[in-house]
Design an enzyme around this catalytic site. Structure first.
Site, mmCIF file in Angstrom:
data_model
loop_
_atom_site.group_PDB
_atom_site.id
_atom_site.type_symbol
_atom_site.label_atom_id
_atom_site.label_comp_id
_atom_site.label_asym_id
_atom_site.label_seq_id
_atom_site.Cartn_x
_atom_site.Cartn_y
_atom_site.Cartn_z
ATOM 1 N N ASP A 290 0.854 -1.193 0.000
ATOM 2 C CA ASP A 290 0.000 0.000 0.000
ATOM 3 C C ASP A 290 0.887 1.239 0.000
ATOM 4 O OD1 ASP A 290 -2.945 0.876 0.401
ATOM 5 O OD2 ASP A 290 -1.804 2.138 1.772
ATOM 6 N N ASP A 333 -4.885 2.107 -4.545
ATOM 7 C CA ASP A 333 -3.429 2.246 -4.469
ATOM 8 C C ASP A 333 -2.797 1.042 -3.777
ATOM 9 O OD1 ASP A 333 -4.575 2.834 -2.032
ATOM 10 O OD2 ASP A 333 -3.067 4.301 -1.455
#
Length: 419
Positions: A290, A333
């Site tokens: 992440d 993301d």
């Protein structure tokens, strides 16, 4: 009698030549038209896939805002904040309002079309209706994309049958002249027609074999003009269709924005590799990645800059992975890397190297990020130490990821029972 025979022969020769020329024009013209037709189909599928992804992103954003209504005693300041978030999401996804799939007159349509917040007071039911509308659109788009892909495959098969029949008719009609005038061409043509007749179940391999056979004939000793024309046409057609098939396969398994594997392809490999590890008592590891503080980066510098950073990080991940690894975009993301036949220690080494490379990579505007760098946090879990199936492997790697983020970010952390 002889003159009559010569006249008949000349007439048959002219008729065969005319027929052959017309057939070749049809084949060449048909191939060019079919290539353009397939390209337009692929473009339409790509647009539909893009619209579906935008709808999914929009639905996720609206659902997250809708969750804020769980508190029945919202203060005015909180309502104003929700209105502001709705206005931002409306601007982000306003182009969806111009889609033909959008139900005209719906609350979702009015909201997106006019870029206005919902009428006060904000109601949770209004947002839930929007989510229901988007679910219906996503379902319809998915069905449409599936139907378009099926039509694309069917048109490929029909076109191959047409070209095959056309070539077979040309060969049969000109057989007598080919035998008498071009004895060096009849045997290669016969072999080529046999290969074309074998285009059935395994379409891609048959196309590849047929193209190779046609190119082999071109490299033979002094091929005739007829032989060269037919072979080049067949080889070009096969290569063109192979390229269209390759693009269609890539569209099916690749994420458009990052060019990594999509979630569906990742999940298929996860199921296969877990089953293989279960059967042979092997190793599997999974890394969940992440980007730290990426929402702030997106909000501050815009989605264009955010997409560039996302694409660059995805490129680094792809380059640092081994041939056997499955680097994927998990969503937003967040990325996932599946390491088949890899133990935890090796997965941690690869993840740490990847984190260091991203940390050292210069990104635009990163000096304004916390710590002056754009960084990633990584959580790692392995089979059979941390999980008993594919789902628990994802869940535990995700837990390690969020532990890494809550412990200061920019680190690699393996799953443990304490985590």
């Amino acid at each position: 009698m002889k003159n009559e025979s010569d006249t008949t022969g000349n007439y048959f020769l002219r008729l065969t030549m005319i027929f052959g020329i017309v057939a070749l024009i049809l084949a060449a013209g048909g191939t060019a038209w079919f290539g353009a037709f397939q390209s337009s189909r692929l473009h339409q599928i790509s647009e539909d896939e893009s619209l579906r992804m935008r709808l999914v992103e929009c639905r996720t954003s609206i659902s997250s805002i809708e969750q804020l209504f769980g508190d029945e005693h919202l203060v005015l300041g909180k309502q104003a904040d929700i209105q502001s978030k709705l206005r931002i999401e409306c601007a982000r996804f306003s182009e969806i309002g111009r889609s033909l799939e959008m139900k005209q007159g719906s609350e979702l349509n009015q909201w997106l079309k006019h870029r206005q917040p919902l009428a006060a007071p904000v109601s949770r039911e209004s947002l839930q209706l929007m989510v229901v509308d988007m679910d219906g659109m996503i379902e319809k788009l998915s069905a449409k994309i599936t139907d378009e892909k099926a039509q694309l495959t069917a048109s490929l098969n029909y076109y191959l049958v047409f070209i095959t029949l056309l070539l077979v008719v040309v060969v049969l009609a000109g057989g007598k002249l080919i035998i008498s005038s071009y004895r060096r061409s009849i045997i290669p043509l016969h072999k080529l027609s046999e290969r074309l007749a074998l285009l059935n179940c395994n379409l891609s391999e048959s196309l590849h074999d047929t193209a190779e056979a046609a190119e082999t004939l071109l490299n033979g000793e002094d091929p005739s003009a007829d032989m060269r024309s037919v072979s080049e046409s067949v080889a070009s057609m096969c290569h063109d269709i192979e390229e269209k098939n390759r693009k269609l396969d890539e569209l099916h398994i690749r994420d458009e924005k990052t060019n990594l594997y999509n979630y569906r392809h990742f999940k298929e490999h996860l199921i296969i590799d877990v089953e293989r590890a279960r059967r042979f008592n092997g190793d599997i590891s999974l890394a969940m990645i992440d980007i730290d503080n990426f929402k702030n980066y997106n909000d501050r510098y815009g989605h264009v800059a955010g997409d560039r950073a996302l694409a660059r990080i995805a490129e680094i991940i792809r380059k640092e992975c081994r041939m056997t690894d499955i680097p994927s975009r998990f969503g937003g993301d967040e990325f996932a890397i599946l390491f088949p036949k890899t133990d935890r220690a090796t997965a941690l080494d690869i993840s740490e190297r990847l984190r260091n490379i991203i940390y050292a990579e210069p990104f635009e505007h990163e000096s304004k990020q916390p710590g002056g760098q754009l960084t990633v946090s990584i959580g790692v879990a392995s089979w059979l130490d941390d999980a008993t199936d594919g789902t628990s492997l994802i869940v535990n790697a995700d837990k390690a990821l969020y532990k890494a983020k809550s412990s200061g970010k920019n680190m690699v952390l393996a799953f443990t029972r304490e985590v």
